[in-house]
Write a protein that holds these residues in place. Structure first.
Motif, mmCIF file in Angstrom:
data_model
loop_
_atom_site.group_PDB
_atom_site.id
_atom_site.type_symbol
_atom_site.label_atom_id
_atom_site.label_comp_id
_atom_site.label_asym_id
_atom_site.label_seq_id
_atom_site.Cartn_x
_atom_site.Cartn_y
_atom_site.Cartn_z
ATOM 1 N N VAL A 172 0.810 -1.205 0.000
ATOM 2 C CA VAL A 172 0.000 0.000 0.000
ATOM 3 C C VAL A 172 0.853 1.269 0.000
ATOM 4 O O VAL A 172 0.475 2.284 -0.593
ATOM 5 N N GLU A 173 2.029 1.245 0.630
ATOM 6 C CA GLU A 173 2.850 2.445 0.679
ATOM 7 C C GLU A 173 3.391 2.786 -0.706
ATOM 8 O O GLU A 173 3.362 3.946 -1.135
ATOM 9 N N ALA A 174 3.898 1.786 -1.417
ATOM 10 C CA ALA A 174 4.385 2.024 -2.775
ATOM 11 C C ALA A 174 3.255 2.502 -3.675
ATOM 12 O O ALA A 174 3.433 3.392 -4.508
ATOM 13 N N ALA A 175 2.063 1.921 -3.509
ATOM 14 C CA ALA A 175 0.919 2.326 -4.327
ATOM 15 C C ALA A 175 0.495 3.753 -4.016
ATOM 16 O O ALA A 175 0.140 4.522 -4.919
ATOM 17 N N ALA A 176 0.516 4.125 -2.739
ATOM 18 C CA ALA A 176 0.116 5.480 -2.355
ATOM 19 C C ALA A 176 1.037 6.515 -2.995
ATOM 20 O O ALA A 176 0.576 7.530 -3.536
ATOM 21 N N TRP A 177 2.348 6.261 -2.956
ATOM 22 C CA TRP A 177 3.273 7.214 -3.560
ATOM 23 C C TRP A 177 3.178 7.199 -5.085
ATOM 24 O O TRP A 177 3.273 8.240 -5.730
ATOM 25 N N ALA A 178 2.981 6.009 -5.658
ATOM 26 C CA ALA A 178 2.937 5.905 -7.118
ATOM 27 C C ALA A 178 1.685 6.551 -7.702
ATOM 28 O O ALA A 178 1.751 7.298 -8.677
ATOM 29 N N TYR A 179 0.535 6.276 -7.116
ATOM 30 C CA TYR A 179 -0.728 6.735 -7.702
ATOM 31 C C TYR A 179 -1.234 8.048 -7.115
ATOM 32 O O TYR A 179 -1.986 8.783 -7.772
ATOM 33 N N LEU A 180 -0.828 8.332 -5.857
ATOM 34 C CA LEU A 180 -1.386 9.508 -5.183
ATOM 35 C C LEU A 180 -0.330 10.550 -4.824
ATOM 36 O O LEU A 180 -0.675 11.677 -4.452
ATOM 37 N N GLY A 181 0.939 10.169 -4.879
ATOM 38 C CA GLY A 181 1.990 11.115 -4.553
ATOM 39 C C GLY A 181 2.068 11.476 -3.091
ATOM 40 O O GLY A 181 2.504 12.572 -2.739
ATOM 41 N N LYS A 182 1.686 10.554 -2.227
ATOM 42 C CA LYS A 182 1.731 10.817 -0.796
ATOM 43 C C LYS A 182 1.917 9.510 -0.054
ATOM 44 O O LYS A 182 1.801 8.418 -0.614
ATOM 45 N N SER A 183 2.190 9.626 1.240
ATOM 46 C CA SER A 183 2.359 8.445 2.066
ATOM 47 C C SER A 183 0.995 7.827 2.397
ATOM 48 O O SER A 183 -0.026 8.531 2.486
ATOM 49 N N ALA A 184 0.987 6.523 2.593
ATOM 50 C CA ALA A 184 -0.246 5.845 3.011
ATOM 51 C C ALA A 184 -0.673 6.257 4.411
ATOM 52 O O ALA A 184 -1.778 5.917 4.849
ATOM 53 N N GLN A 185 0.146 6.980 5.091
ATOM 54 C CA GLN A 185 -0.190 7.461 6.428
ATOM 55 C C GLN A 185 -1.103 8.679 6.372
ATOM 56 O O GLN A 185 -1.746 9.029 7.368
ATOM 57 N N ARG A 186 -1.205 9.315 5.199
ATOM 58 C CA ARG A 186 -1.949 10.575 5.092
ATOM 59 C C ARG A 186 -3.068 10.478 4.050
ATOM 60 O O ARG A 186 -3.296 11.407 3.288
ATOM 61 N N LEU A 187 -3.770 9.365 4.027
ATOM 62 C CA LEU A 187 -4.807 9.156 3.023
ATOM 63 C C LEU A 187 -6.142 9.763 3.458
ATOM 64 O O LEU A 187 -6.495 9.755 4.640
ATOM 65 N N SER A 188 -6.859 10.286 2.482
ATOM 66 C CA SER A 188 -8.246 10.695 2.733
ATOM 67 C C SER A 188 -9.135 9.462 2.651
ATOM 68 O O SER A 188 -8.694 8.367 2.284
ATOM 69 N N ARG A 189 -10.421 9.612 2.946
ATOM 70 C CA ARG A 189 -11.344 8.474 2.860
ATOM 71 C C ARG A 189 -11.475 7.975 1.416
ATOM 72 O O ARG A 189 -11.516 6.764 1.166
ATOM 73 N N ALA A 190 -11.547 8.914 0.487
ATOM 74 C CA ALA A 190 -11.663 8.503 -0.916
ATOM 75 C C ALA A 190 -10.416 7.739 -1.357
ATOM 76 O O ALA A 190 -10.506 6.715 -2.062
ATOM 77 N N GLU A 191 -9.243 8.206 -0.948
ATOM 78 C CA GLU A 191 -8.003 7.538 -1.330
ATOM 79 C C GLU A 191 -7.874 6.186 -0.652
ATOM 80 O O GLU A 191 -7.402 5.210 -1.260
ATOM 81 N N ALA A 192 -8.314 6.099 0.605
ATOM 82 C CA ALA A 192 -8.266 4.822 1.313
ATOM 83 C C ALA A 192 -9.173 3.798 0.625
ATOM 84 O O ALA A 192 -8.812 2.630 0.463
ATOM 85 N N ALA A 193 -10.364 4.229 0.204
ATOM 86 C CA ALA A 193 -11.290 3.316 -0.481
ATOM 87 C C ALA A 193 -10.708 2.860 -1.814
ATOM 88 O O ALA A 193 -10.831 1.690 -2.196
ATOM 89 N N LEU A 194 -10.074 3.754 -2.545
ATOM 90 C CA LEU A 194 -9.478 3.391 -3.832
ATOM 91 C C LEU A 194 -8.400 2.327 -3.656
ATOM 92 O O LEU A 194 -8.380 1.320 -4.373
ATOM 93 N N LEU A 195 -7.512 2.542 -2.690
ATOM 94 C CA LEU A 195 -6.426 1.584 -2.500
ATOM 95 C C LEU A 195 -6.925 0.283 -1.892
ATOM 96 O O LEU A 195 -6.303 -0.776 -2.084
ATOM 97 N N ALA A 196 -8.042 0.317 -1.160
ATOM 98 C CA ALA A 196 -8.579 -0.911 -0.586
ATOM 99 C C ALA A 196 -9.106 -1.852 -1.664
ATOM 100 O O ALA A 196 -8.976 -3.072 -1.562
ATOM 101 N N VAL A 197 -9.685 -1.307 -2.743
ATOM 102 C CA VAL A 197 -10.288 -2.146 -3.778
ATOM 103 C C VAL A 197 -9.319 -2.489 -4.898
ATOM 104 O O VAL A 197 -9.509 -3.459 -5.633
ATOM 105 N N LEU A 198 -8.268 -1.721 -5.063
ATOM 106 C CA LEU A 198 -7.361 -1.887 -6.201
ATOM 107 C C LEU A 198 -6.777 -3.299 -6.321
ATOM 108 O O LEU A 198 -6.686 -3.838 -7.434
ATOM 109 N N PRO A 199 -6.364 -3.986 -5.232
ATOM 110 C CA PRO A 199 -5.794 -5.335 -5.395
ATOM 111 C C PRO A 199 -6.774 -6.371 -5.941
ATOM 112 O O PRO A 199 -6.335 -7.447 -6.354
ATOM 113 N N GLN A 200 -8.074 -6.081 -5.941
ATOM 114 C CA GLN A 200 -9.025 -7.055 -6.487
ATOM 115 C C GLN A 200 -8.766 -7.297 -7.973
ATOM 116 O O GLN A 200 -8.902 -8.421 -8.461
ATOM 117 N N ALA A 201 -8.445 -6.252 -8.702
ATOM 118 C CA ALA A 201 -8.127 -6.380 -10.128
ATOM 119 C C ALA A 201 -7.109 -5.291 -10.464
ATOM 120 O O ALA A 201 -7.441 -4.284 -11.090
#
Length: 781
Positions: A172-201
């Protein structure tokens, strides 16, 4: 209990033991395929957690290791709510979820839901089980095995670091920086939901490729969070407003050489927290690259910024262009051994202060001198005559520095620097020698920066820290008082383009700075220290090729001040730092260097305000080669009537005592006429025998007279020339034009001297015993 029941119980217990034994054997035969740490990647972080540089694992996967505590709680909520609400309670498998998935499969005749728990997903990630019934059974077994060996936190950590997020991105940390340009420690609710579903496909839902599809699935997660009451309807509505941005994926590559250095130093660590300020680092990397664009193609640069309080490195630019083959961008010049030029001189003057050899205004002589077989010259081959210690340091004059090092001894100087963390690399087989102070040894930029910080740390140098958990290693190099005086001497040197005493709003910090240039223009240095920061700059070619015309003052110094002006400043300028209790200011006199004595005003030719240490006022250094008429106070008897000096055979005359303050003999050609008169011998009284002192005033220049005019021959394009001799000289004679050394002769040997430029010129002949002659001429076209 009936016998039949006892038999059934024994059989049941035997069956349990048998099953446990089989499971233990299977567990031993098929151990968990946990990640192999030996081939894992690593990430180097800035002080605020931003990634500076990531190193993929041996399979080329980008992964930034984190723990659950280093991830936003919003992401953990979204992940567990969407993927496995009962994660904390089940033993790795959720029978109800599996039954529901099986029922949906029978009803729809296709797989609708896998019924996998988060533990089962971790098992599939680790074991790579296929998507069929056999794979599902194997996944269940592995999930149970995971729960047997690991805690829930450890299982969640495996998911956070190994879940697939598209391409070679895992975790999740690599994905947060790659797709959102920030640390996974500072995610908004929308960003958290996006990264939660992304590994499904991960391929189909990648936001950099399919942002609309990714947004639809993100909203699906948000709806579930609202429906289950984990997040309020208002929070979810606000989250749905956020767009899914498409970003180009670029692995971080900031402070690349430092990151490589830290990873090499700690190969087993996967997450290295550095002291670097990410924003400052990027700004200075861009500034260095822009600055180098104006210099020759193969030039590189290094820049290091350190916080004085902690010696934490805030910016580390190891090369001018990382990856550039032309600039040898892979060579880290922050820790390369290079000739330091004159950058060691401030420590020499500080140690001389501590040893009681000088005060800030001690009289030194910048004139041609020989130190055994060593004959140093200045950078421009000109000489300045009598100078103060502060002036000699600011002008970086070589002969006064060699003079001080000769008094201090090279071996002791090298040992003091070694103790302070500046290791000098001498040529093979060489011992510490006088050339060290002019760059005749190797030094490293990081050591110099750690030592220069001592001028704003009470004389305490230290090792620069690059990791937040690195130990603090401090070493005293100077006393607090000596460090304060040297800093005052250096700060009095105005910035290039700013005259001393010019108007300044006070917005710029005071900088104690020094430049250096190595022999052959191979290295250009500039080091500066303010109350908060110390900055070092090196510019040159990593392969050691000379760069004629590129030296510290014009090549490295502008970049130093650009970097200093880029540093954060305190909202309120620091108050002037008062001198330590060991430092005081007194009025001293030249040529003796002692405090002004109103009772003997004739001994004071020039007054200066000097900083002294521990109340000690060192006199002007005694001359190394004592002459019969050397520096100091000379007391004579002179004729009371004529003022001429009395020699042997004149004891019957009325005499009065006369005290003469003498200058070092090498200084006399540069003294004003009136000063020379006050320091000179009165003529010998008529009828007195020779007292043996007149020979020092007996040198005469033959070939041209004082006040003469020279002009080139008519219709000639060649400069005017004159043939000169020093009459009355024995040994070597140095010839200077306007203080610039132009030649050497022996005794009365002649010299041909051209005068190419017009105007007033001063010609000086200087003998080894201190005798000199001087004429002033005028050169015409």
């Amino acid at each position: 209990m009936p016998l039949a029941w006892r038999r059934r119980l024994r059989r049941g217990l035997l069956l349990v033991v048998l099953v446990a034994a089989v499971l233990a054997v299977l567990d031993r035969c098929f151990p968990l395929p946990l990640p192999d740490a030996s081939g894992a990647g690593a990430i180097v972080l800035a002080r605020d957690g931003q990634p500076l540089r990531a190193f993929p694992d041996r399979d080329g996967v980008w992964r930034y290791p984190v723990t659950p505590e280093q991830v936003s709680p919003l992401y953990v909520e979204a992940l567990l709510t969407y993927e496995d609400r009962w994660f904390a309670h089940h033993p790795g498998v959720n029978p109800l979820a599996l039954a529901r998935a099986a029922g949906q499969g029978l009803r729809h005749r296709r797989m609708v839901s896998g019924g996998s728990t988060l533990t089962m997903q971790v098992a599939r990630i680790l074991d790579g089980t296929p998507h069929d019934l056999g794979g599902k059974l194997r996944q269940i077994a592995r999930a149970l095995q995971l729960e047997l060996h690991l805690s829930k936190r450890e299982i969640l950590t495996l998911y956070l670091n190994h879940a697939p997020f598209g391409g070679t991105i895992e975790g999740v940390e690599a994905a947060a920086w790659a797709y959102l340009g920030k640390s996974a420690q500072r995610l908004s609710r929308a960003e958290a939901a996006l990264l939660a579903v992304l590994p499904q496909a991960p391929t189909r839902l990648r936001p950099d490729r399919n942002p609309d599809v990714a947004r639809a699935y993100r909203d699906k997660v948000l709806d579930r969070m609202a429906r289950l009451g984990v997040w309020s309807a208002g929070e979810v509505a606000d989250a749905r407003i956020e767009t899914v941005a498409s970003r180009s994926l670029q692995p971080p590559m900031t402070a690349a050489l430092l990151a490589e250095r830290l990873r090499t130093a700690r190969p087993g660590e996967r997450r290295l927290a550095s002291t670097i300020d990410a924003g400052l680092q990027r700004a200075l990397e861009a500034r260095v690259a822009d600055y180098l664009a104006r210099l020759p193609e193969r030039t590189s640069a290094a820049l290091l910024v350190v916080d004085n309080a902690s010696l934490d490195a805030l910016a580390y630019v190891g090369s001018g262009a990382f990856g550039s083959e032309a600039r040898l961008g892979h060579v880290d010049m922050v820790r390369a051994w290079r000739s330091p030029g004159s950058t060691l001189k401030p420590f020499l003057y500080g140690l001389a202060l501590d040893d009681g050899l000088i005060h800030s205004e001690s009289l030194l002589v910048d004139a041609p001198q020989a130190f055994g077989g060593y004959r140093p010259g200045n950078f421009d081959m000109a000489f300045n005559g009598p100078v103060s210690a502060a002036q000699a340091l600011r002008l970086s004059l070589n002969i006064p520095a060699v003079e001080l090092l000769d008094r201090l001894t090279p071996a002791r100087f090298a040992a003091r620097l070694e103790h302070a963390g500046i290791t000098l690399r001498l040529p093979r087989g060489a011992a510490p020698n006088l050339s060290m102070i002019l760059g005749g040894a190797g030094a490293r930029l990081e050591d110099l920066v750690g030592a220069y910080a001592a001028f704003n740390r009470g004389g305490v140098a230290g090792r620069v820290r690059y990791l937040h958990d690195a130990p603090a290693i401090d070493r005293r190099v100077l006393s607090e008082g000596a460090a304060w005086i040297v800093r005052e001497m250096l700060e009095a040197n105005p910035r290039p383009g700013y005259a001393s005493g010019s108007f300044d709003t006070g917005s710029r910090p005071r900088v104690a700075w020094k430049t250096g240039t190595s022999y052959g223009f191979r290295d250009a240095w500039a080091l500066g220290t303010t109350r908060q920061y110390t900055v070092g700059v090196w510019i040159g070619r990593p392969d050691g090729t000379p760069l004629p015309g590129q030296y510290g003052a014009i090549t490295a110094l502008p970049l130093l001040f650009q970097a200093i002006d880029s540093l954060p400043r305190a909202s309120v300028a620091p108050a002037p730092q008062p001198p330590p209790s060991t430092v005081s200011q007194v009025e001293i006199c030249w040529p003796l260097g002692l405090a002004y004595d109103p009772a003997q005003p004739e001994l004071c030719h020039q007054k200066h305000r000097a900083w002294i240490l521990d109340g000690v006022i060192p006199p002007t250094l005694a001359e190394r080669e004592a002459t019969r008429w050397s520096a100091g106070v000379v007391r004579l008897n002179v004729d009371a009537a004529s003022g001429h000096r009395l020699g042997p055979g004149c004891d019957d005359r009325a005499a009065r005592p006369l005290a003469i303050a003498r200058w070092p003999v090498a200084a006399y050609p540069w003294l004003p006429r009136e000063t020379r008169r006050r320091a000179s011998l009165p003529p010998l009284a008529a009828g007195c025998a020779d007292d043996g002192l007149a020979h020092l005033q007996g040198l005469r220049i033959d070939g041209i007279s004082d006040g003469a005019t020279l002009a080139r021959a008519p219709n000639s394009d060649k400069p005017a020339r004159v043939r000169l001799r020093a009459l009355g000289a024995e040994g070597e004679v140095l010839w200077l034009v306007d203080g610039l050394l132009v030649g050497r002769t022996q005794g009365g040997q002649p010299i041909e001297q051209p005068f190419a430029t017009t105007g007033e010129r001063t010609l000086t002949a200087l003998a080894a015993d201190g005798a000199y002659a001087q004429v002033r001429i005028r050169v015409l076209r």
